[in-house]
Design a protein around this motif. Structure first.
Motif, PDB file in Angstrom:
ATOM      1  N   ALA A 183      -3.604  -2.108   8.709  1.00 47.73           N
ATOM      2  CA  ALA A 183      -2.324  -2.026   9.407  1.00 47.73           C
ATOM      3  C   ALA A 183      -2.232  -3.087  10.492  1.00 47.73           C
ATOM      4  O   ALA A 183      -1.197  -3.731  10.669  1.00 47.73           O
ATOM      5  CB  ALA A 183      -2.141  -0.633  10.013  1.00 47.73           C
TER       6      ALA A 183
ATOM      7  N   ASN B 119      -1.601  -6.501   8.926  1.00 46.24           N
ATOM      8  CA  ASN B 119      -0.234  -6.640   8.448  1.00 46.24           C
ATOM      9  C   ASN B 119       0.747  -6.843   9.589  1.00 46.24           C
ATOM     10  O   ASN B 119       1.684  -7.627   9.480  1.00 46.24           O
ATOM     11  CB  ASN B 119       0.168  -5.405   7.635  1.00 46.24           C
TER      12      ASN B 119
ATOM     13  N   ASN C  83       0.709   7.393  15.165  1.00 44.87           N
ATOM     14  CA  ASN C  83       1.285   6.726  13.996  1.00 44.87           C
ATOM     15  C   ASN C  83       2.762   6.436  14.220  1.00 44.87           C
ATOM     16  O   ASN C  83       3.547   7.345  14.492  1.00 44.87           O
ATOM     17  CB  ASN C  83       1.135   7.601  12.743  1.00 44.87           C
TER      18      ASN C  83
ATOM     19  N   TYR D 114       4.336  -4.765   2.129  1.00 45.42           N
ATOM     20  CA  TYR D 114       3.130  -4.300   2.797  1.00 45.42           C
ATOM     21  C   TYR D 114       2.229  -3.555   1.821  1.00 45.42           C
ATOM     22  O   TYR D 114       2.692  -2.958   0.849  1.00 45.42           O
ATOM     23  CB  TYR D 114       3.499  -3.405   3.983  1.00 45.42           C
TER      24      TYR D 114
ATOM     25  N   VAL E  60      -0.074   1.099   4.427  1.00 43.55           N
ATOM     26  CA  VAL E  60       0.964   0.699   5.378  1.00 43.55           C
ATOM     27  C   VAL E  60       2.332   1.077   4.824  1.00 43.55           C
ATOM     28  O   VAL E  60       3.115   1.761   5.476  1.00 43.55           O
ATOM     29  CB  VAL E  60       0.897  -0.811   5.674  1.00 43.55           C
ATOM     30  N   TYR E  61       2.617   0.636   3.603  1.00 44.82           N
ATOM     31  CA  TYR E  61       3.868   1.028   2.949  1.00 44.82           C
ATOM     32  C   TYR E  61       3.714   2.430   2.373  1.00 44.82           C
ATOM     33  O   TYR E  61       2.761   2.719   1.649  1.00 44.82           O
ATOM     34  CB  TYR E  61       4.220   0.041   1.841  1.00 44.82           C
TER      35      TYR E  61
ATOM     36  N   VAL F 267       7.172   2.050   6.658  1.00 41.87           N
ATOM     37  CA  VAL F 267       5.863   1.444   6.890  1.00 41.87           C
ATOM     38  C   VAL F 267       5.232   2.128   8.099  1.00 41.87           C
ATOM     39  O   VAL F 267       5.933   2.566   9.017  1.00 41.87           O
ATOM     40  CB  VAL F 267       5.958  -0.079   7.124  1.00 41.87           C
ATOM     41  N   LYS F 268       3.913   2.224   8.084  1.00 39.72           N
ATOM     42  CA  LYS F 268       3.188   2.921   9.150  1.00 39.72           C
ATOM     43  C   LYS F 268       2.248   1.957   9.857  1.00 39.72           C
ATOM     44  O   LYS F 268       1.468   1.249   9.228  1.00 39.72           O
ATOM     45  CB  LYS F 268       2.377   4.087   8.572  1.00 39.72           C
ATOM     46  N   PHE F 269       2.328   1.943  11.193  1.00 42.04           N
ATOM     47  CA  PHE F 269       1.420   1.143  12.009  1.00 42.04           C
ATOM     48  C   PHE F 269       0.746   2.048  13.034  1.00 42.04           C
ATOM     49  O   PHE F 269       1.389   2.916  13.622  1.00 42.04           O
ATOM     50  CB  PHE F 269       2.167   0.024  12.739  1.00 42.04           C
TER      51      PHE F 269
END
Length: 360
Positions: A2, A5, A221, A232, A236-237, A244-246
């Motif tokens: 993550a 990306n 998150n 992604y 992440v996707y 999308v998650k970071f």
């Protein structure tokens, strides 16, 4: 993955990350809990948010009266690839001609001075906002002369009129964006990469308690909508949601909130060495020390010894738990030789914040 990306997105100037309504609601709720009047009588400016697509606009316009806002100003950026498509502000109202009421390529400015139940259905909602804007009653909806860049003269003039800025600014321009907020002495609540803490322009503001981390995303998150989501990788996707998650994204602010003043529960040094859940600490005779600075290395925030009065090096994630009533920030990253902090064995831990317990 993550973190990598997010870094790649920043380098590519891919700044199209749209915040979820629930995350905005939860974050602002923390400031209202600490001070119910934090927004009362204030002009809020969302200067990176197309009203058609922004959940920031949606939140503030739907809570305009509850928050006691004086005015809400929202501006958009012209090149947005999903401009005028996400929120559907006018699309749900069949009485408004879509072809004329939804500009496709212009940067927009919305100024909300008043909200009320315009269609008489007994409740206030986005449909009422659309009707008010179309009728131009007490509110304003006009195209901007330029492209809506926050650095443009017309956007700066709107910034000058505001009290509090709340938005998700371009990650790639975070330094410049924050500088502008301080140049014009604004209160703010914005989203940025956790790595921004390491910027030479940002860390001094945190050290001097001019800026700090917000209440935070649930479980650390942060989920965003982006038109580039499928670019992604796995983890992440999220195909089930299209988001999308970071994990290294946080809120930055200079508005106070209650969690910032919660004491961090700690064990003594002796207790940590005996009972710590971290194998790197449990069973050791002593904490490691740096070779180029008089401080101990504390690899985990929950392993900070409560009874150590000297300087300690902690991960930057500590700042998410930082209580200015409990700790002082000494400096960042470098030892006495102006090089990265270095342990006796020659290794350099990743970016450490040097702190000490506040003297009572």
């Amino acid at each position: 993955m993550a973190n990598k990306n997010l870094t790649n997105a920043k380098k590519a100037k891919n700044d199209e990350f749209y915040t979820q309504f629930i995350d905005i609601q939860k974050e602002i709720g923390a400031y209202l809990e600490y001070n119910p009047d934090v927004f009362r009588g204030k002009v809020v400016y969302c200067n990176c948010d197309d009203p058609f697509e922004s959940n920031f606009f949606r939140y503030f316009v739907l809570n305009f009266k509850k928050l006691g806002l004086k005015q809400l100003i929202t501006t958009s950026y012209k090149p947005s690839p999903i401009a005028n498509t996400q929120l559907g502000l006018f699309g749900d109202d069949k009485t408004l001609p879509k072809s004329k009421s939804r500009p496709k390529i212009t940067a927009n400015k919305f100024i909300i001075n008043e909200v009320y139940d315009m269609d008489g259905d007994g409740e206030f909602n986005l449909k009422d906002v659309a009707l008010q804007l179309k009728a131009n009653k007490h509110n304003e909806w006009t195209p901007l002369e330029g492209n809506g860049d926050f650095r443009s003269e017309e956007c700066i003039e709107l910034l000058k009129q505001s009290d509090i800025v709340v938005t998700n600014p371009p990650f790639s321009l975070f330094r410049e964006y924050v500088k502008q907020l301080f140049d014009y002495d604004k209160k703010f609540l914005i989203i940025g990469s956790m790595n921004a803490i390491t910027y030479k322009e940002i860390f001094p503001l945190i050290k001097e308690n001019k800026m700090w981390l917000g209440n935070g995303f649930h479980a650390g998150n942060a989920y965003f909508f982006t038109p580039f989501a499928k670019e992604y990788g796995e983890g992440v996707y999220m195909p089930e949601t299209g988001l999308v998650k970071f994990r290294n994204v946080c809120w930055f602010t200079n508005l106070d909130h209650g969690r910032r003043h919660q004491p961090l529960p700690l064990m003594t040094m002796e207790e940590n060495l005996k009972y710590s859940k971290h194998k790197e600490i449990k069973g050791k005779k002593a904490y490691d020390k740096y070779d180029n600075y008089d401080a101990i290395e504390v690899s985990f925030t929950d392993a900070i010894p409560s009874d150590y009065n000297g300087v300690m090096g902690v991960p930057i994630s500590f700042l998410d738990k930082y209580n200015p009533d409990q700790f002082d920030i000494v400096k960042f990253r470098h030892g006495d030789d102006n090089k990265d902090l270095r342990l006796k064995n020659g290794t350099c831990p990743y970016f450490r914040v040097l702190i000490r317990h506040k003297k009572k």
